[in-house]
Motif scaffolding. Structure first.
Motif, PDB file in Angstrom:
ATOM      1  N   LEU A   1       0.986  -1.414   0.035  1.00  0.00           N
ATOM      2  CA  LEU A   1      -0.031  -0.069  -0.004  1.00  0.00           C
ATOM      3  C   LEU A   1       0.819   1.225   0.109  1.00  0.00           C
ATOM      4  N   PRO A   2       0.514   2.066  -0.823  1.00  0.00           N
ATOM      5  CA  PRO A   2       1.222   3.471  -0.957  1.00  0.00           C
ATOM      6  C   PRO A   2       0.763   4.283   0.430  1.00  0.00           C
ATOM      7  N   PRO A   3       1.580   5.303   0.877  1.00  0.00           N
ATOM      8  CA  PRO A   3       1.384   6.018   1.978  1.00  0.00           C
ATOM      9  C   PRO A   3       0.099   6.769   1.851  1.00  0.00           C
ATOM     10  N   PRO A   4      -0.845   7.147   2.847  1.00  0.00           N
ATOM     11  CA  PRO A   4      -2.196   7.677   2.714  1.00  0.00           C
ATOM     12  C   PRO A   4      -1.898   9.286   2.378  1.00  0.00           C
ATOM     13  N   THR A   5      -1.958   9.428   1.389  1.00  0.00           N
ATOM     14  CA  THR A   5      -1.941  10.855   0.864  1.00  0.00           C
ATOM     15  C   THR A   5      -2.791  11.179  -0.323  1.00  0.00           C
ATOM     16  N   GLY A   6      -3.203  12.541  -0.617  1.00  0.00           N
ATOM     17  CA  GLY A   6      -3.975  12.812  -1.650  1.00  0.00           C
ATOM     18  C   GLY A   6      -5.450  12.311  -1.725  1.00  0.00           C
ATOM     19  N   GLY A   7      -6.084  12.292  -2.918  1.00  0.00           N
ATOM     20  CA  GLY A   7      -7.319  11.805  -2.892  1.00  0.00           C
ATOM     21  C   GLY A   7      -7.965  10.383  -2.782  1.00  0.00           C
TER      22      GLY A   7
END
Length: 397
Positions: A79-85
């Motif tokens: 999972l990528p870091p929790p950023t953006g929309g």
């Protein structure tokens, strides 16, 4: 799947290692056995999820590598870091097979990563794999995450709760149960529905203000007696000393204010004496079950707050109530606060478990206790446990 431009690819967890190995060998039954036994995370628009809570919509896309539509899933370690929309919702292979849209031809596993794999849509086969899926190990480590520094220490303060929940103990880009599940958990257990509520709860946990003061008062009285006499007091001496301290504190209040105390002194004395009895009985059980050494006692219950603070930092990030820097700061503070009071992981663990039991268990030694006993065993014995890999003494700064 294969190497990156910087060298051989390092799998982040045992799940991705298993998928990589099966894919490289063309062993697709093994690939789906691994996939069926782990959580899968579906990328979604945060705007859509916030607008329609509880709704779940596939987001098919096209990729030039294959013909037709694809649906993406990610394993926890990728999972990528929790950023953006973008947010992620949790599921698994069985329900995915039942809800699979007929117009979609491919399942894209970890697309856009060094271990991306496109497999044809075969929901019937997925159901068979799901039925025979084996449960994952409860202790999960992100091999590419913090493993030995101050950040790892702060993360490991939440290990009892994280391992009990079967989530990665050292993942910062927190997804846990997915975006909606995390928000619902914070609402149900904490009444948190936004950033301000998260900030208040996080700060109070880091200050050790959410555990009842009476718990810490009783343990502090005993600790002072141990320091003075070199041995733990008996129940009678402990109770008598606690009563004298309460009487002396009340006299100070009366002297300063010139008025009777605004609290029920007799009730406070009774509470302290009853609490001392509960603590002694829990400690006897802890010793019998290996949570405490034969000559040890619980130093403090503030580990109950600091452990939850470690968990809360990750939940706040996953729910988007804080940013990465705030979560990192909270984790470092949790670890530093724990090190100021405790001397080792077993010392910390006993304090956490006592706090949890005083809050939930009411001396029934039911699930609230048995869960912790099993997780304590896991963390005390399994080679990848942070209690065995993260040193207690950490150089700060």
């Amino acid at each position: 799947m294969g190497a990156t431009s910087e060298g051989p690819w390092q799998p982040p967890t045992v799940v991705e290692a298993g998928l990589y190995r099966a894919g490289m060998n063309g062993d697709w039954p093994a690939f789906f056995d691994v996939l069926a036994g782990t959580d899968l995370f579906f990328p979604m628009s945060r705007e859509v999820v916030d607008a329609v809570p509880g709704g779940f919509r596939f987001a098919p896309f096209r990729d030039p590598q294959v013909e037709g539509l694809c649906v993406a899933v990610f394993t926890r370690g990728m999972l990528p870091p929790p950023t953006g929309g973008q947010v992620f919702e949790r599921g698994n292979l069985g329900p995915l097979a039942k809800a699979w849209p007929r117009t979609v031809n491919w399942l894209a596993v970890n697309p856009g990563t060094p271990v991306e794999t496109f497999v044809p849509a075969e929901p019937r086969q997925w159901k068979r794999h799901a039925k025979r899926a084996r449960p994952e190990a409860r202790l999960k480590t992100l091999w590419t995450g913090p493993r030995s520094d101050a950040m790892a220490h702060g993360m490991a303060c939440g290990a009892l709760l994280l391992v009990n929940n079967g989530t990665l103990w050292n993942q910062l880009g927190w997804q846990s149960g997915g975006y909606s599940e995390t928000r619902e958990l914070l609402k149900t257990w904490w009444g948190i529905t936004g950033r301000e509520g998260w900030l208040e709860a996080q700060e109070r946990l880091l200050r050790g203000e959410l555990s009842p003061p009476a718990w810490e008062f009783c343990l502090r009285v005993r600790h002072v007696l141990i320091e003075e006499y070199g041995t733990a007091p008996g129940a009678v001496q402990w109770r008598e000393t606690a009563e004298r301290v309460l009487l002396a504190r009340t006299a100070e209040v009366v002297d300063k204010t010139g008025r009777p105390p605004q609290f029920d002194l007799d009730a406070d004395i009774t509470l302290a004496q009853d609490l001392i009895g509960r603590i002694l009985r829990y400690e006897a059980r802890f010793r019998a079950d290996g949570i405490l050494a034969a000559d040890a006692s619980v130093r403090s219950v503030l580990a109950w707050d600091y452990g939850r603070a470690s968990f809360m930092a990750r939940d706040g990030l996953g729910a988007r109530y804080c940013d990465t820097h705030e979560a990192e700061t909270a984790l470092l503070r949790a670890g530093a606060a724990a090190r100021r009071i405790y001397r080792s992981w077993p010392d910390f663990a006993a304090g956490y478990i006592l706090g949890r039991c005083l809050h939930f268990d009411d001396e029934t030694f039911g699930d609230w206790y048995r869960e912790m006993l099993e997780v304590h065993r896991i963390l005390s014995t399994e080679p990848e446990s942070p209690w065995l890999t993260v040193p207690w003494e950490i150089k700060e700064g």
